[in-house]
Design a protein around this motif. Sequence first.
Motif, PDB file in Angstrom:
ATOM      1  N   ASP A  79       0.847  -1.188   0.000  1.00  0.00           N
ATOM      2  CA  ASP A  79       0.000   0.000   0.000  1.00  0.00           C
ATOM      3  C   ASP A  79       0.888   1.245   0.000  1.00  0.00           C
ATOM      4  O   ASP A  79       1.669   1.471   0.930  1.00  0.00           O
ATOM      5  N   GLU A  80       0.794   2.028  -1.069  1.00  0.00           N
ATOM      6  CA  GLU A  80       1.664   3.194  -1.211  1.00  0.00           C
ATOM      7  C   GLU A  80       1.410   4.261  -0.158  1.00  0.00           C
ATOM      8  O   GLU A  80       2.231   5.151   0.045  1.00  0.00           O
ATOM      9  N   THR A  81       0.276   4.195   0.510  1.00  0.00           N
ATOM     10  CA  THR A  81      -0.023   5.180   1.558  1.00  0.00           C
ATOM     11  C   THR A  81       0.492   4.723   2.921  1.00  0.00           C
ATOM     12  O   THR A  81       0.391   5.470   3.899  1.00  0.00           O
TER      13      THR A  81
ATOM     14  N   PRO B 147       2.782   4.356   5.841  1.00  0.00           N
ATOM     15  CA  PRO B 147       3.991   5.065   6.301  1.00  0.00           C
ATOM     16  C   PRO B 147       4.942   4.107   7.014  1.00  0.00           C
ATOM     17  O   PRO B 147       4.881   3.921   8.229  1.00  0.00           O
ATOM     18  N   ILE B 148       5.822   3.495   6.255  1.00  0.00           N
ATOM     19  CA  ILE B 148       6.750   2.521   6.829  1.00  0.00           C
ATOM     20  C   ILE B 148       8.116   2.693   6.192  1.00  0.00           C
ATOM     21  O   ILE B 148       8.240   2.860   4.981  1.00  0.00           O
ATOM     22  N   THR B 149       9.137   2.690   7.024  1.00  0.00           N
ATOM     23  CA  THR B 149      10.498   2.819   6.515  1.00  0.00           C
ATOM     24  C   THR B 149      11.010   1.464   6.037  1.00  0.00           C
ATOM     25  O   THR B 149      10.465   0.412   6.368  1.00  0.00           O
ATOM     26  N   VAL B 150      12.100   1.514   5.281  1.00  0.00           N
ATOM     27  CA  VAL B 150      12.735   0.287   4.813  1.00  0.00           C
ATOM     28  C   VAL B 150      13.153  -0.584   5.997  1.00  0.00           C
ATOM     29  O   VAL B 150      12.938  -1.801   6.009  1.00  0.00           O
ATOM     30  N   SER B 151      13.738   0.045   7.008  1.00  0.00           N
ATOM     31  CA  SER B 151      14.182  -0.696   8.184  1.00  0.00           C
ATOM     32  C   SER B 151      13.018  -1.398   8.873  1.00  0.00           C
ATOM     33  O   SER B 151      13.110  -2.586   9.233  1.00  0.00           O
ATOM     34  N   ARG B 152      11.910  -0.676   9.046  1.00  0.00           N
ATOM     35  CA  ARG B 152      10.749  -1.268   9.698  1.00  0.00           C
ATOM     36  C   ARG B 152      10.171  -2.407   8.855  1.00  0.00           C
ATOM     37  O   ARG B 152       9.766  -3.444   9.387  1.00  0.00           O
ATOM     38  N   PHE B 153      10.147  -2.220   7.550  1.00  0.00           N
ATOM     39  CA  PHE B 153       9.669  -3.264   6.640  1.00  0.00           C
ATOM     40  C   PHE B 153      10.490  -4.541   6.798  1.00  0.00           C
ATOM     41  O   PHE B 153       9.949  -5.644   6.872  1.00  0.00           O
ATOM     42  N   LEU B 154      11.811  -4.401   6.875  1.00  0.00           N
ATOM     43  CA  LEU B 154      12.675  -5.571   7.006  1.00  0.00           C
ATOM     44  C   LEU B 154      12.562  -6.205   8.388  1.00  0.00           C
ATOM     45  O   LEU B 154      12.744  -7.413   8.543  1.00  0.00           O
TER      46      LEU B 154
ATOM     47  N   SER C 190       7.402   3.881   0.355  1.00  0.00           N
ATOM     48  CA  SER C 190       6.570   4.431  -0.719  1.00  0.00           C
ATOM     49  C   SER C 190       7.327   5.398  -1.627  1.00  0.00           C
ATOM     50  O   SER C 190       6.864   5.699  -2.724  1.00  0.00           O
ATOM     51  N   GLN C 191       8.486   5.863  -1.189  1.00  0.00           N
ATOM     52  CA  GLN C 191       9.250   6.832  -1.967  1.00  0.00           C
ATOM     53  C   GLN C 191      10.351   6.201  -2.810  1.00  0.00           C
ATOM     54  O   GLN C 191      11.065   6.904  -3.523  1.00  0.00           O
ATOM     55  N   LEU C 192      10.481   4.893  -2.761  1.00  0.00           N
ATOM     56  CA  LEU C 192      11.563   4.235  -3.486  1.00  0.00           C
ATOM     57  C   LEU C 192      11.241   4.110  -4.970  1.00  0.00           C
ATOM     58  O   LEU C 192      10.089   3.944  -5.369  1.00  0.00           O
ATOM     59  N   SER C 193      12.276   4.148  -5.791  1.00  0.00           N
ATOM     60  CA  SER C 193      12.122   3.840  -7.204  1.00  0.00           C
ATOM     61  C   SER C 193      11.957   2.327  -7.354  1.00  0.00           C
ATOM     62  O   SER C 193      12.185   1.565  -6.410  1.00  0.00           O
ATOM     63  N   GLY C 194      11.582   1.899  -8.556  1.00  0.00           N
ATOM     64  CA  GLY C 194      11.423   0.476  -8.789  1.00  0.00           C
ATOM     65  C   GLY C 194      12.706  -0.297  -8.540  1.00  0.00           C
ATOM     66  O   GLY C 194      12.696  -1.370  -7.928  1.00  0.00           O
ATOM     67  N   GLY C 195      13.826   0.266  -8.986  1.00  0.00           N
ATOM     68  CA  GLY C 195      15.105  -0.400  -8.791  1.00  0.00           C
ATOM     69  C   GLY C 195      15.497  -0.480  -7.333  1.00  0.00           C
ATOM     70  O   GLY C 195      16.023  -1.496  -6.862  1.00  0.00           O
ATOM     71  N   GLN C 196      15.239   0.598  -6.591  1.00  0.00           N
ATOM     72  CA  GLN C 196      15.546   0.597  -5.163  1.00  0.00           C
ATOM     73  C   GLN C 196      14.694  -0.423  -4.419  1.00  0.00           C
ATOM     74  O   GLN C 196      15.179  -1.126  -3.526  1.00  0.00           O
ATOM     75  N   PHE C 197      13.419  -0.513  -4.787  1.00  0.00           N
ATOM     76  CA  PHE C 197      12.538  -1.454  -4.110  1.00  0.00           C
ATOM     77  C   PHE C 197      12.985  -2.893  -4.346  1.00  0.00           C
ATOM     78  O   PHE C 197      12.947  -3.727  -3.432  1.00  0.00           O
ATOM     79  N   GLN C 198      13.434  -3.197  -5.573  1.00  0.00           N
ATOM     80  CA  GLN C 198      13.918  -4.540  -5.848  1.00  0.00           C
ATOM     81  C   GLN C 198      15.184  -4.840  -5.040  1.00  0.00           C
ATOM     82  O   GLN C 198      15.386  -5.968  -4.590  1.00  0.00           O
ATOM     83  N   ARG C 199      16.014  -3.837  -4.833  1.00  0.00           N
ATOM     84  CA  ARG C 199      17.205  -4.031  -3.993  1.00  0.00           C
ATOM     85  C   ARG C 199      16.803  -4.299  -2.543  1.00  0.00           C
ATOM     86  O   ARG C 199      17.449  -5.088  -1.845  1.00  0.00           O
ATOM     87  N   VAL C 200      15.742  -3.652  -2.082  1.00  0.00           N
ATOM     88  CA  VAL C 200      15.249  -3.894  -0.724  1.00  0.00           C
ATOM     89  C   VAL C 200      14.721  -5.325  -0.602  1.00  0.00           C
ATOM     90  O   VAL C 200      14.952  -6.012   0.397  1.00  0.00           O
ATOM     91  N   LEU C 201      14.012  -5.796  -1.641  1.00  0.00           N
ATOM     92  CA  LEU C 201      13.538  -7.183  -1.635  1.00  0.00           C
ATOM     93  C   LEU C 201      14.714  -8.157  -1.662  1.00  0.00           C
ATOM     94  O   LEU C 201      14.665  -9.230  -1.038  1.00  0.00           O
ATOM     95  N   LEU C 202      15.773  -7.786  -2.370  1.00  0.00           N
ATOM     96  CA  LEU C 202      16.979  -8.608  -2.364  1.00  0.00           C
ATOM     97  C   LEU C 202      17.587  -8.637  -0.959  1.00  0.00           C
ATOM     98  O   LEU C 202      17.963  -9.708  -0.460  1.00  0.00           O
TER      99      LEU C 202
END
Length: 249
Positions: free
Chosen positions: A78-80, A82-89, A118-130
């Motif tokens: 959900d793009e709305t 409010p969660i950081t990359v760290s919290r997501f991981l 929600s502010q990441l580019s597609g490439g950044q998001f894939q790196r986060v999934l990696l």
Amino acid sequence: MSLVQVEDLSVRYGARTVLSRVSLRVEPGEIVTIVGPNGSGKTSLLRAIIGAVKPLKGRVVQGSGVKIGYVPQKLHIDETLPITVSRFLKLLGGVAVADIDHALAQAGVPDLAAAQLSQLSGGQFQRVLLARALIGKPDLLLLDEATQGLDQRGSASFYQQIETVRQNTGCAVLMISHELHVVMSASDRVICLNGHVCCEGTPAVVASAPEYRALFGPGTGGALALYRHEHDHHHDHGDHNHDHTEAAE
């Protein structure tokens, strides 16, 4: 000993058999790429390996203590939210900050921990999934079209990062890719799948195989052929619906 062995695997959805008697193995440290047209069962194969799909027949055998990291084709957030990359991981549970920082560095995005997802580019998001897949220090990485939606430069950068991860960690990689030029330059072995294993071997061997050329033509960088082998034509009815189903899995 193989990290994972797929033995005589068949998978069916309803009345449709999407994989028939597929066998393969992945050895420590190697990069194996699966290619094939849409609807050929590539995603279903990876999902069977991680236990998300129950085989009709056959089995998947993991080596003792083998850890698997999985990078999905897509992950809808959900793009709305409010969660950081760290919290997501951290949602993985029991993850230390140091583990998150190390995984993000391995994925090539060491400065994204505090960024909003929600502010990441597609490439950044894939790196986060990696990074998410790397947190568990896997022996085997499974990548399901991990560069889908990225431009050529972004895709090349992502695959370079995968090679860096292999060099630094020694993990093996089993990935699905439609980018044939990448497959032929970055893989140790290629498996051509079209509901069954059409051919497999080193990139040079597969590129010259009649089965591979029937699907993709003589070049390695062209568009995917949408037709099937002559002996697969009886499966064509309903392919469009299955393609849609597989993409949504």
